[in-house]
Design an enzyme around this catalytic site. Structure first.
Site, PDB file in Angstrom:
ATOM      1  N   ARG A  58     -28.087 -47.054  -0.020  1.00  0.00           N
ATOM      2  CA  ARG A  58     -26.870 -46.974  -0.828  1.00  0.00           C
ATOM      3  C   ARG A  58     -25.658 -46.512  -0.020  1.00  0.00           C
ATOM      4  O   ARG A  58     -24.518 -46.740  -0.428  1.00  0.00           O
ATOM      5  CB  ARG A  58     -27.125 -46.087  -2.059  1.00  0.00           C
ATOM      6  CG  ARG A  58     -27.930 -46.802  -3.116  1.00  0.00           C
ATOM      7  CD  ARG A  58     -28.252 -45.891  -4.261  1.00  0.00           C
ATOM      8  NE  ARG A  58     -29.519 -45.206  -4.083  1.00  0.00           N
ATOM      9  CZ  ARG A  58     -29.819 -44.033  -4.633  1.00  0.00           C
ATOM     10  NH1 ARG A  58     -28.943 -43.409  -5.378  1.00  0.00           N
ATOM     11  NH2 ARG A  58     -31.000 -43.500  -4.449  1.00  0.00           N
ATOM     12  N   GLU A  95     -34.333 -34.896  -2.565  1.00  0.00           N
ATOM     13  CA  GLU A  95     -34.579 -34.292  -3.881  1.00  0.00           C
ATOM     14  C   GLU A  95     -35.993 -34.675  -4.335  1.00  0.00           C
ATOM     15  O   GLU A  95     -36.646 -33.944  -5.035  1.00  0.00           O
ATOM     16  CB  GLU A  95     -33.527 -34.784  -4.880  1.00  0.00           C
ATOM     17  CG  GLU A  95     -33.556 -34.048  -6.198  1.00  0.00           C
ATOM     18  CD  GLU A  95     -32.591 -34.591  -7.236  1.00  0.00           C
ATOM     19  OE1 GLU A  95     -31.871 -35.560  -6.944  1.00  0.00           O
ATOM     20  OE2 GLU A  95     -32.582 -34.052  -8.352  1.00  0.00           O
TER      21      GLU A  95
HETATM   22  C1  PRP Z   1     -30.383 -41.289  -2.188  1.00  0.00           C
HETATM   23  C2  PRP Z   1     -28.875 -41.383  -2.117  1.00  0.00           C
HETATM   24  C3  PRP Z   1     -28.544 -40.462  -0.972  1.00  0.00           C
HETATM   25  C4  PRP Z   1     -29.607 -39.384  -1.079  1.00  0.00           C
HETATM   26  C5  PRP Z   1     -29.033 -38.150  -1.694  1.00  0.00           C
HETATM   27  O1  PRP Z   1     -30.968 -42.134  -1.258  1.00  0.00           O
HETATM   28  O2  PRP Z   1     -28.422 -42.702  -1.888  1.00  0.00           O
HETATM   29  O3  PRP Z   1     -28.662 -41.106   0.290  1.00  0.00           O
HETATM   30  O4  PRP Z   1     -30.647 -39.910  -1.916  1.00  0.00           O
HETATM   31  O5  PRP Z   1     -29.978 -37.128  -1.797  1.00  0.00           O
HETATM   32  P1  PRP Z   1     -29.939 -35.805  -0.916  1.00  0.00           P
HETATM   33  O6  PRP Z   1     -28.508 -35.302  -0.911  1.00  0.00           O
HETATM   34  O7  PRP Z   1     -30.862 -34.881  -1.657  1.00  0.00           O
HETATM   35  O8  PRP Z   1     -30.420 -36.133   0.442  1.00  0.00           O
HETATM   36  P2  PRP Z   1     -32.524 -42.503  -1.218  1.00  0.00           P
HETATM   37  O9  PRP Z   1     -33.188 -41.708  -0.153  1.00  0.00           O
HETATM   38  O10 PRP Z   1     -33.076 -42.425  -2.593  1.00  0.00           O
HETATM   39  O11 PRP Z   1     -32.544 -43.975  -0.653  1.00  0.00           O
HETATM   40  P3  PRP Z   1     -31.828 -45.350  -1.042  1.00  0.00           P
HETATM   41  O12 PRP Z   1     -30.359 -45.211  -0.706  1.00  0.00           O
HETATM   42  O13 PRP Z   1     -32.513 -46.312  -0.137  1.00  0.00           O
HETATM   43  O14 PRP Z   1     -32.043 -45.610  -2.525  1.00  0.00           O
HETATM   44  N1  ADE Z   2     -30.545 -39.313  -4.828  1.00  0.00           N
HETATM   45  C1  ADE Z   2     -31.005 -38.054  -4.873  1.00  0.00           C
HETATM   46  N2  ADE Z   2     -30.970 -37.569  -6.105  1.00  0.00           N
HETATM   47  C2  ADE Z   2     -30.478 -38.560  -6.894  1.00  0.00           C
HETATM   48  C3  ADE Z   2     -30.195 -38.665  -8.279  1.00  0.00           C
HETATM   49  N3  ADE Z   2     -30.427 -37.649  -9.112  1.00  0.00           N
HETATM   50  N4  ADE Z   2     -29.693 -39.833  -8.747  1.00  0.00           N
HETATM   51  C4  ADE Z   2     -29.464 -40.869  -7.908  1.00  0.00           C
HETATM   52  N5  ADE Z   2     -29.715 -40.815  -6.591  1.00  0.00           N
HETATM   53  C5  ADE Z   2     -30.219 -39.676  -6.095  1.00  0.00           C
END
Ligand code: PRP
Ligand code: ADE
Length: 171
Positions: A58, A95
Site C-alpha cells: 500500500r 500490528e
Molecule cells: C500495512 C500498512 C502499513 C503497515 C502499518 O501494511 O499498509 O504498511 O501495515 O502498520 P505498522 O505501522 O504497525 O507497521 P501490511 O504489512 O499489512 O502490508 P500491505 O501493504 O502489503 O497490505
Molecule cells: N495496517 C496495520 N494496522 C492496520 C489497520 N488497522 N487497518 C489497515 N491497515 C493496517
C-alpha cells in the site's frame, strides 16, 4: 475534504480484534484520491526531498503518485525475496505479525534527502524498518507522509525526530 467518507471499517480483519481501515474506496474515487495525493504533495514539497520511498504494497499507491507529482524518483521497499539485485534487509513487527523488508543497496546515494510514504501509520514498525533501510544506505530521512494515523498505537514514537504529516487521524 473529509477522507473518512471513503475509508471503510472492516472489523476483525485480518485477525479477530483488528479494525481494518480499508482505503480501497478512496483509491477508487478519482477526485478523492487525487485530492489526497495533492494535499500530501504540498507538504512533501516543503521538505525538499530528493527521493520518495514506499513499502510494499500500500506504500506504493501513496509513494509512487507523490513522487510522480513532485517529479522525484520512487524507491520500492519490498517484502523478502522479491527484489532482483543486491539488497539490504530489516526484520520488523506489525500490528498483526512480523516480516522482513528489503531495499536495493544502490537505490539511495549517501546524503540524499528521503521522504518515506505509506497509506497508514499504526504501530510504526513498517515505517521504522523503512527508515532504518534508508539510513543504512546513508539517506537522510527528512519527513514521513501517510493518509491515515491510528493514534492509540503511538506509531509516531518509533519515528522520533522525523517530521510526520497525516491526512486523517483515528482515536
Ligand atoms: C500495512 C500498512 C502499513 C503497515 C502499518 O501494511 O499498509 O504498511 O501495515 O502498520 P505498522 O505501522 O504497525 O507497521 P501490511 O504489512 O499489512 O502490508 P500491505 O501493504 O502489503 O497490505
Ligand atoms: N495496517 C496495520 N494496522 C492496520 C489497520 N488497522 N487497518 C489497515 N491497515 C493496517
Amino acid at each position: 475534504m473529509d477522507y473518512r467518507n471513503w475509508i471503510r471499517d472492516i472489523p476483525d480483519f485480518p485477525r479477530e480484534g483488528i479494525l481494518f481501515r480499508d482505503i480501497t474506496p478512496l483509491l477508487g474515487h478519482g477526485q478523492a484520491y487525487k485530492h489526497a495525493i495533492d494535499q500530501l504533495a504540498e507538504q512533501v514539497q516543503l521538505w525538499a526531498a530528493d527521493v520518495i520511498i514506499g513499502p510494499e504494497a500500500r506504500g506504493y499507491v501513496v509513494g509512487a503518485p507523490l513522487a510522480y507529482t513532485l517529479g522525484l524518483g520512487f524507491v520500492p521497499v519490498r517484502k523478502k525475496g522479491k527484489l532482483p539485485a543486491d539488497t539490504t534487509a530489516v526484520t520488523y513487527d506489525l500490528e498483526y505479525g512480523q516480516d522482513v523488508l528489503e531495499m536495493h543497496t544502490d537505490a539511495i546515494q549517501p546524503g540524499q534527502r528521503v521522504v518515506v510514504a505509506d497509506d497508514l501509520l499504526a504501530t510504526g514498525g513498517t515505517m521504522a524498518a523503512t527508515v532504518e533501510l534508508a539510513r543504512k544506505l546513508g539517506g537522510v530521512v527528512v519527513g514521513a507522509a501517510f493518509f491515515i494515523e491510528l493514534l492509540p498505537l503511538h506509531g509516531r514514537e518509533k519515528l522520533s525526530g522525523i517530521p510526520i504529516h497525516t491526512l486523517v487521524q483515528y482515536e
